[in-house]
Scaffold this motif. Sequence first.
Motif, PDB file in Angstrom:
ATOM      1  N   ALA A 148       0.840  -1.200   0.000  1.00 40.37           N
ATOM      2  CA  ALA A 148       0.000   0.000   0.000  1.00 40.37           C
ATOM      3  C   ALA A 148       0.874   1.250   0.000  1.00 40.37           C
ATOM      4  N   ASN A 149       1.963   1.231   0.762  1.00 45.35           N
ATOM      5  CA  ASN A 149       2.907   2.353   0.760  1.00 45.35           C
ATOM      6  C   ASN A 149       3.521   2.550  -0.621  1.00 45.35           C
ATOM      7  N   ILE A 150       3.934   1.453  -1.231  1.00 51.28           N
ATOM      8  CA  ILE A 150       4.555   1.525  -2.554  1.00 51.28           C
ATOM      9  C   ILE A 150       3.562   2.100  -3.565  1.00 51.28           C
ATOM     10  N   LYS A 151       2.344   1.581  -3.546  1.00 54.32           N
ATOM     11  CA  LYS A 151       1.316   2.070  -4.478  1.00 54.32           C
ATOM     12  C   LYS A 151       1.075   3.558  -4.285  1.00 54.32           C
ATOM     13  N   LYS A 152       0.933   3.982  -3.039  1.00 59.47           N
ATOM     14  CA  LYS A 152       0.682   5.389  -2.729  1.00 59.47           C
ATOM     15  C   LYS A 152       1.830   6.271  -3.217  1.00 59.47           C
ATOM     16  N   LEU A 153       3.056   5.858  -2.960  1.00 58.84           N
ATOM     17  CA  LEU A 153       4.219   6.647  -3.372  1.00 58.84           C
ATOM     18  C   LEU A 153       4.336   6.731  -4.895  1.00 58.84           C
ATOM     19  N   ILE A 154       4.053   5.628  -5.572  1.00 60.10           N
ATOM     20  CA  ILE A 154       4.087   5.625  -7.037  1.00 60.10           C
ATOM     21  C   ILE A 154       3.055   6.608  -7.581  1.00 60.10           C
ATOM     22  N   GLU A 155       1.850   6.544  -7.046  1.00 62.99           N
ATOM     23  CA  GLU A 155       0.782   7.432  -7.509  1.00 62.99           C
ATOM     24  C   GLU A 155       1.090   8.891  -7.188  1.00 62.99           C
ATOM     25  N   GLU A 156       1.684   9.161  -6.010  1.00 59.95           N
ATOM     26  CA  GLU A 156       2.036  10.534  -5.640  1.00 59.95           C
ATOM     27  C   GLU A 156       3.066  11.135  -6.602  1.00 59.95           C
ATOM     28  N   GLN A 157       3.922  10.282  -7.162  1.00 59.91           N
ATOM     29  CA  GLN A 157       4.927  10.753  -8.119  1.00 59.91           C
ATOM     30  C   GLN A 157       4.361  10.872  -9.531  1.00 59.91           C
ATOM     31  N   GLY A 158       3.099  10.477  -9.704  1.00 57.53           N
ATOM     32  CA  GLY A 158       2.472  10.554 -11.010  1.00 57.53           C
ATOM     33  C   GLY A 158       2.952   9.486 -11.977  1.00 57.53           C
ATOM     34  N   LEU A 159       3.485   8.395 -11.428  1.00 53.31           N
ATOM     35  CA  LEU A 159       3.974   7.295 -12.259  1.00 53.31           C
ATOM     36  C   LEU A 159       2.880   6.263 -12.479  1.00 53.31           C
ATOM     37  N   SER A 171       4.044  -7.781 -12.472  1.00 55.31           N
ATOM     38  CA  SER A 171       4.631  -7.737 -11.121  1.00 55.31           C
ATOM     39  C   SER A 171       4.079  -6.567 -10.329  1.00 55.31           C
ATOM     40  N   ILE A 172       3.998  -5.417 -10.970  1.00 55.50           N
ATOM     41  CA  ILE A 172       3.492  -4.234 -10.285  1.00 55.50           C
ATOM     42  C   ILE A 172       2.018  -4.422  -9.946  1.00 55.50           C
ATOM     43  N   TYR A 173       1.249  -4.999 -10.865  1.00 57.30           N
ATOM     44  CA  TYR A 173      -0.165  -5.250 -10.582  1.00 57.30           C
ATOM     45  C   TYR A 173      -0.333  -6.251  -9.439  1.00 57.30           C
ATOM     46  N   LYS A 174       0.591  -7.187  -9.279  1.00 54.41           N
ATOM     47  CA  LYS A 174       0.544  -8.117  -8.150  1.00 54.41           C
ATOM     48  C   LYS A 174       0.780  -7.371  -6.837  1.00 54.41           C
ATOM     49  N   TRP A 175       1.701  -6.380  -6.851  1.00 52.37           N
ATOM     50  CA  TRP A 175       1.935  -5.571  -5.649  1.00 52.37           C
ATOM     51  C   TRP A 175       0.681  -4.783  -5.311  1.00 52.37           C
ATOM     52  N   TYR A 176       0.015  -4.239  -6.340  1.00 55.44           N
ATOM     53  CA  TYR A 176      -1.218  -3.481  -6.123  1.00 55.44           C
ATOM     54  C   TYR A 176      -2.310  -4.393  -5.568  1.00 55.44           C
ATOM     55  N   ALA A 177      -2.396  -5.613  -6.068  1.00 53.53           N
ATOM     56  CA  ALA A 177      -3.384  -6.563  -5.560  1.00 53.53           C
ATOM     57  C   ALA A 177      -3.109  -6.873  -4.092  1.00 53.53           C
ATOM     58  N   THR A 178      -1.838  -7.034  -3.742  1.00 52.73           N
ATOM     59  CA  THR A 178      -1.462  -7.274  -2.346  1.00 52.73           C
ATOM     60  C   THR A 178      -1.868  -6.086  -1.488  1.00 52.73           C
ATOM     61  N   ALA A 179      -1.684  -4.880  -1.998  1.00 49.81           N
ATOM     62  CA  ALA A 179      -2.077  -3.672  -1.269  1.00 49.81           C
ATOM     63  C   ALA A 179      -3.571  -3.678  -0.975  1.00 49.81           C
ATOM     64  N   ASN A 180      -4.343  -4.297  -1.851  1.00 49.09           N
ATOM     65  CA  ASN A 180      -5.795  -4.380  -1.679  1.00 49.09           C
ATOM     66  C   ASN A 180      -6.234  -5.645  -0.945  1.00 49.09           C
ATOM     67  N   GLY A 181      -5.280  -6.375  -0.383  1.00 45.92           N
ATOM     68  CA  GLY A 181      -5.605  -7.561   0.399  1.00 45.92           C
ATOM     69  C   GLY A 181      -5.808  -8.823  -0.415  1.00 45.92           C
ATOM     70  N   LYS A 182      -5.411  -8.799  -1.680  1.00 44.01           N
ATOM     71  CA  LYS A 182      -5.573  -9.972  -2.544  1.00 44.01           C
ATOM     72  C   LYS A 182      -4.197 -10.425  -3.015  1.00 44.01           C
ATOM     73  N   GLY A 183      -3.592 -11.304  -2.284  1.00 41.29           N
ATOM     74  CA  GLY A 183      -2.280 -11.804  -2.671  1.00 41.29           C
ATOM     75  C   GLY A 183      -1.248 -11.532  -1.599  1.00 41.29           C
ATOM     76  N   ASN A 184      -0.045 -11.937  -1.901  1.00 43.52           N
ATOM     77  CA  ASN A 184       1.036 -11.814  -0.933  1.00 43.52           C
ATOM     78  C   ASN A 184       2.360 -11.610  -1.669  1.00 43.52           C
ATOM     79  N   SER A 185       2.364 -10.706  -2.629  1.00 45.15           N
ATOM     80  CA  SER A 185       3.542 -10.482  -3.460  1.00 45.15           C
ATOM     81  C   SER A 185       4.124  -9.108  -3.167  1.00 45.15           C
ATOM     82  N   ILE A 186       5.421  -9.066  -2.876  1.00 43.78           N
ATOM     83  CA  ILE A 186       6.095  -7.781  -2.678  1.00 43.78           C
ATOM     84  C   ILE A 186       7.336  -7.747  -3.559  1.00 43.78           C
TER      85      ILE A 186
END
Length: 88
Positions: free
Chosen positions: A13-24, A40-55
Amino acid sequence: MPIRVINCQATCANIKKLIEEQGLTPKDVKEILNLDSVQSIYKWYATANGKGNSIPSVDNVIILAHILGASLDTIYVTNEVLYEVKKP
């Protein structure tokens, strides 16, 4: 003995937030990290939303920290877990 372990959901969730804050976009991150696929990035986003366990790997988190202007302590979220350490 308490040991700190990574909270995958909060870290992603931190990674997703920071990426979005940078406009990436996830595609931008894929290019920066020289990954084969944006999945891979979409898997991190899914983990941020509680679906998965990929970092991301530690190497990729170090690169992300640099490009996002964040420290590793800011990106990683840890929980204290009690483990019984058994000696051989």
